[in-house]
Scaffold this motif. Structure first.
Motif, PDB file in Angstrom:
ATOM      1  N   GLY A 290     -17.220 -14.703 -24.553  1.00 40.62           N
ATOM      2  CA  GLY A 290     -16.142 -15.654 -24.295  1.00 40.62           C
ATOM      3  C   GLY A 290     -15.144 -15.119 -23.286  1.00 40.62           C
ATOM      4  N   ALA A 291     -14.792 -13.835 -23.419  1.00 45.05           N
ATOM      5  CA  ALA A 291     -13.821 -13.224 -22.517  1.00 45.05           C
ATOM      6  C   ALA A 291     -14.349 -13.128 -21.089  1.00 45.05           C
ATOM      7  CB  ALA A 291     -13.432 -11.844 -23.025  1.00 45.05           C
ATOM      8  N   ALA A 292     -15.647 -12.821 -20.949  1.00 46.51           N
ATOM      9  CA  ALA A 292     -16.241 -12.739 -19.612  1.00 46.51           C
ATOM     10  C   ALA A 292     -16.160 -14.095 -18.917  1.00 46.51           C
ATOM     11  CB  ALA A 292     -17.692 -12.282 -19.716  1.00 46.51           C
ATOM     12  N   LEU A 293     -16.451 -15.157 -19.662  1.00 49.07           N
ATOM     13  CA  LEU A 293     -16.350 -16.505 -19.096  1.00 49.07           C
ATOM     14  C   LEU A 293     -14.905 -16.867 -18.805  1.00 49.07           C
ATOM     15  CD1 LEU A 293     -17.562 -19.247 -18.353  1.00 49.07           C
ATOM     16  CD2 LEU A 293     -17.442 -19.877 -20.784  1.00 49.07           C
ATOM     17  N   GLY A 294     -14.014 -16.575 -19.763  1.00 49.69           N
ATOM     18  CA  GLY A 294     -12.604 -16.914 -19.595  1.00 49.69           C
ATOM     19  C   GLY A 294     -11.940 -16.201 -18.437  1.00 49.69           C
ATOM     20  N   SER A 295     -12.223 -14.910 -18.287  1.00 52.39           N
ATOM     21  CA  SER A 295     -11.611 -14.156 -17.192  1.00 52.39           C
ATOM     22  C   SER A 295     -12.158 -14.589 -15.841  1.00 52.39           C
ATOM     23  CB  SER A 295     -11.824 -12.648 -17.396  1.00 52.39           C
ATOM     24  OG  SER A 295     -13.197 -12.348 -17.576  1.00 52.39           O
ATOM     25  N   SER A 296     -13.417 -15.030 -15.799  1.00 49.72           N
ATOM     26  CA  SER A 296     -13.982 -15.557 -14.550  1.00 49.72           C
ATOM     27  C   SER A 296     -13.260 -16.846 -14.142  1.00 49.72           C
ATOM     28  CB  SER A 296     -15.476 -15.836 -14.723  1.00 49.72           C
ATOM     29  OG  SER A 296     -16.176 -14.638 -14.999  1.00 49.72           O
ATOM     30  N   ILE A 297     -12.894 -17.635 -15.140  1.00 53.24           N
ATOM     31  CA  ILE A 297     -12.120 -18.854 -14.872  1.00 53.24           C
ATOM     32  C   ILE A 297     -10.713 -18.490 -14.419  1.00 53.24           C
ATOM     33  CG2 ILE A 297     -11.096 -20.913 -15.937  1.00 53.24           C
ATOM     34  CD1 ILE A 297     -13.535 -20.946 -17.837  1.00 53.24           C
ATOM     35  N   ALA A 298     -10.117 -17.493 -15.101  1.00 54.58           N
ATOM     36  CA  ALA A 298      -8.723 -17.140 -14.847  1.00 54.58           C
ATOM     37  C   ALA A 298      -8.476 -16.667 -13.420  1.00 54.58           C
ATOM     38  CB  ALA A 298      -8.273 -16.055 -15.833  1.00 54.58           C
ATOM     39  N   VAL A 299      -9.415 -15.919 -12.844  1.00 54.77           N
ATOM     40  CA  VAL A 299      -9.197 -15.387 -11.488  1.00 54.77           C
ATOM     41  C   VAL A 299      -9.198 -16.489 -10.436  1.00 54.77           C
ATOM     42  CG1 VAL A 299     -10.126 -13.116 -12.053  1.00 54.77           C
ATOM     43  CG2 VAL A 299     -11.665 -14.877 -11.157  1.00 54.77           C
ATOM     44  N   GLU A 300      -9.691 -17.688 -10.805  1.00 55.81           N
ATOM     45  CA  GLU A 300      -9.760 -18.791  -9.856  1.00 55.81           C
ATOM     46  C   GLU A 300      -8.641 -19.817 -10.040  1.00 55.81           C
ATOM     47  OE1 GLU A 300     -11.799 -18.763  -7.409  1.00 55.81           O
ATOM     48  OE2 GLU A 300     -12.993 -17.044  -8.092  1.00 55.81           O
ATOM     49  N   ILE A 301      -7.841 -19.681 -11.110  1.00 58.99           N
ATOM     50  CA  ILE A 301      -6.791 -20.669 -11.373  1.00 58.99           C
ATOM     51  C   ILE A 301      -5.636 -20.463 -10.399  1.00 58.99           C
ATOM     52  CG2 ILE A 301      -5.114 -21.517 -13.061  1.00 58.99           C
ATOM     53  CD1 ILE A 301      -7.000 -20.693 -15.263  1.00 58.99           C
TER      54      ILE A 301
END
Length: 250
Positions: free
Chosen positions: A84-95
């Motif tokens: 979950g964190a790997a997916l979430g952090s990948s999203i976060a760097v693009e926000i």
């Protein structure tokens, strides 16, 4: 980074480590502080993970020394949290910054409401292992815990405590021993994602880690009941002020 910045980050880190040791919510202070110092939101998000990694690794070692540790259980819950964190952090760097700032402001207010008005749950200490249904529910819950933690992180400790209290009914000491290990593990993988995308200020992160560690040591020597009222007062003013600034300076 000048001397004033170092002093500010150390002081904020001490406060955050203190809060995290007693209950949680330290990232509600560190994240806005890093943003206000001029870091882009994604870089502040990644930099904050450096301090969290050191803080939770230290707490895990302390719990292990005191005998509050269950390797099989924490590893079972850490695995879905890492994904979950790997997916979430990948999203976060693009926000985009302005969207993340508003998201963080909303999260800060919601977590503050949880801190101030949460019902007092009765804790019970269980010695029996979790049932299959409990394990299934916990596995699903911790994927979303990791997802949330990968994106925002602020307030994730309260979410973990609420989830484990509802699913397992474990006492808070055992819950916190699970919490700090899982946060340490998924924070490491989230930090790798942020770092490989160039979203970490290592010097600020290590400086913050020193403050967090000092605050954690102070917090461990502070009685929870004695400090609870003052923590809520300080956190209320800090969170409201930072949330307003995040919204209107985005």
């Amino acid at each position: 980074m000048n001397l004033l910045h170092i002093i500010i980050i150390l002081l904020v880190g001490i406060c955050a480590g203190f809060l995290n040791t007693l209950a949680g919510g330290g990232s509600l202070l560190t994240m806005p502080a890093l943003i206000f110092m001029g870091l882009p939101s994604a870089v502040a998000n990644g930099t904050n993970r450096v301090a969290l990694l050191f803080q939770n690794a230290t707490a895990t070692a302390n719990f292990k020394r005191k005998g509050y540790f269950d390797w099989r259980l924490v590893l079972m819950l850490a695995l879905p949290a890492v994904f979950g964190a790997a997916l979430g952090s990948s999203i976060a760097v693009e926000i985009p910054d302005h969207i993340f700032n508003r998201l963080l402001a909303g999260v800060m207010i919601m977590v503050l409401m949880l801190i101030l008005f949460k019902p007092k749950a009765k804790q019970k200490e269980l010695t029996s292992p979790m049932t299959f249904k409990q394990k299934l529910a916990a596995t699903a819950a911790f994927f979303f815990v990791g997802l949330y933690g990968g994106i925002v992180q602020a307030g994730v400790g309260f979410i973990i405590i609420a989830s484990l209290t509802w699913i397992t009914g474990y006492d808070l000491v055992r819950i916190n021993s699970i919490k700090v290990f899982i946060v340490a593990i998924y924070t490491f993988f989230a930090l790798v994602v942020f770092a490989t995308n160039g979203k970490v200020d290592l010097i600020l992160g290590l400086t913050l880690a020193v403050g967090n560690s000092a605050g954690a040591w102070i917090g461990s020597n502070f009685a929870v009941k004695k400090g609870d009222r003052w923590i809520k007062i300080i956190l209320t003013f800090a969170v409201v002020a930072m949330a307003i600034k995040l919204v209107f300076t985005s």
